[in-house]
Design a protein around this motif. Structure first.
Motif, short mmCIF file in Angstrom:
data_model
loop_
_atom_site.label_atom_id
_atom_site.label_comp_id
_atom_site.label_asym_id
_atom_site.label_seq_id
_atom_site.Cartn_x
_atom_site.Cartn_y
_atom_site.Cartn_z
N TYR A 154 0.14 -39.05 -3.59
CA TYR A 154 -0.46 -38.15 -4.57
C TYR A 154 0.40 -36.90 -4.67
O TYR A 154 0.95 -36.42 -3.68
CB TYR A 154 -1.88 -37.74 -4.16
N GLU A 155 0.49 -36.38 -5.89
CA GLU A 155 1.09 -35.07 -6.13
C GLU A 155 0.07 -34.20 -6.84
O GLU A 155 -0.56 -34.64 -7.80
CB GLU A 155 2.35 -35.21 -6.99
N SER A 201 -0.65 -33.61 -0.69
CA SER A 201 0.36 -33.82 -1.72
C SER A 201 1.69 -34.08 -1.04
O SER A 201 2.17 -33.27 -0.23
CB SER A 201 0.45 -32.59 -2.62
N GLU A 221 5.56 -35.13 -2.12
CA GLU A 221 6.45 -35.29 -3.27
C GLU A 221 7.81 -35.82 -2.84
O GLU A 221 8.09 -35.99 -1.65
CB GLU A 221 6.56 -33.95 -3.99
N ARG A 242 4.20 -43.29 -12.49
CA ARG A 242 3.44 -42.06 -12.31
C ARG A 242 2.14 -42.21 -13.10
O ARG A 242 2.18 -42.40 -14.31
CB ARG A 242 4.21 -40.83 -12.79
N GLN A 243 1.02 -42.12 -12.43
CA GLN A 243 -0.28 -42.29 -13.07
C GLN A 243 -1.07 -40.99 -12.94
O GLN A 243 -1.46 -40.60 -11.84
CB GLN A 243 -1.06 -43.45 -12.44
N VAL A 244 -1.31 -40.32 -14.05
CA VAL A 244 -2.05 -39.07 -14.04
C VAL A 244 -3.53 -39.37 -13.84
O VAL A 244 -4.11 -40.25 -14.50
CB VAL A 244 -1.83 -38.30 -15.35
N ASP A 294 -6.52 -31.91 -10.83
CA ASP A 294 -5.70 -32.97 -11.41
C ASP A 294 -4.67 -33.44 -10.38
O ASP A 294 -4.08 -32.64 -9.67
CB ASP A 294 -4.96 -32.45 -12.65
N THR A 303 -1.54 -36.71 -9.57
CA THR A 303 -0.72 -37.80 -10.08
C THR A 303 -0.46 -38.77 -8.94
O THR A 303 0.00 -38.35 -7.87
CB THR A 303 0.63 -37.29 -10.63
N VAL A 327 1.76 -41.60 -7.53
CA VAL A 327 3.14 -42.04 -7.74
C VAL A 327 3.42 -43.22 -6.83
O VAL A 327 3.23 -43.16 -5.61
CB VAL A 327 4.15 -40.91 -7.45
#
Length: 214
Positions: free
Chosen positions: A155-156, A168, A170, A189-191, A200, A202, A204
């Protein structure tokens, strides 16, 4: 963050990290690992994830480790599989045909106990650990899996808005942890709007492919 934290989360059913369905990035990208049926997939910090049932249904064999023993017991109940239970050092092992799940501390798991694996599916391990534990976990995972390829999902999100877990993680950190061992391919990448307590995020998906060993 210690073992008591996670035992408490499980005991109080505070397990938002447990998806009630097959992870869609696993569904879409598992073939990138290039595995034949019968290959062993290792799932660290697996909980009672539905992903294991799905991996088994695809013809793979599964190994895993989970700290909270009750989650392992529930996993086998959900699979409707009777497990043989053995004690191996500080770990317990629940095993049956095509599946072997350890209960206990992932850092107590050795390559000799784990045995051969063909790939790693990490959706819930790296992101569950705080920074100092991630620095310890990554080389340990490399050692016990002998640099097996990984499908890694992270997750980001804005770290100022939310503290983990999940954390998070990255690309720059993944490169520091795994850059000497793996080449990286970002698969998706899925928002995920308003995903983590209104923050929010993302999701990845990364394919980590072993570099040739010198």
């Amino acid at each position: 963050m210690n073992a008591d934290f996670w035992h408490q989360r499980w005991t109080q059913n505070e397990i938002g990290f447990h998806e009630g369905h097959v992870n869609q990035q696993l569904f879409r990208h598992h073939q990138q690992l290039g595995l034949a049926q019968g290959c062993w997939v290792f799932v660290p910090l697996c909980g009672k994830t539905n992903d294991i049932a799905w991996l088994l249904s695809q013809g793979y064999q599964v190994k895993g480790i989970e700290l909270h023993e009750a989650a392992v017991i529930e996993l086998f109940e959900q699979l409707q599989i009777s497990a043989e239970v053995s004690t191996q050092g500080s770990l317990k092992r629940y095993s049956a045909q095509g599946i072997s799940i350890f209960s206990g501390d992932v850092f107590a798991l050795t390559q000799a106990l784990l045995g051969p694996v063909d790939a790693v599916y990490d959706r819930a391990a790296l992101i569950a650990l705080p920074d100092e534990m991630r620095q310890r976990y990554a080389p340990h995972l490399l050692a016990i899996t002998q640099h097996a390829a990984q499908l890694l999902i992270c997750y980001e999100f804005d770290k100022q808005q939310r503290q983990g877990p999940p954390f998070s993680v990255e690309l720059d950190e993944i490169q520091l942890l795994y850059g000497q061992a793996f080449a990286f391919n970002r698969l998706e990448r899925q928002v995920l709007p308003q995903f983590l307590e209104g923050v929010d995020a993302t999701a990845v998906a990364w394919l980590l492919s072993p570099k040739p060993q010198l």
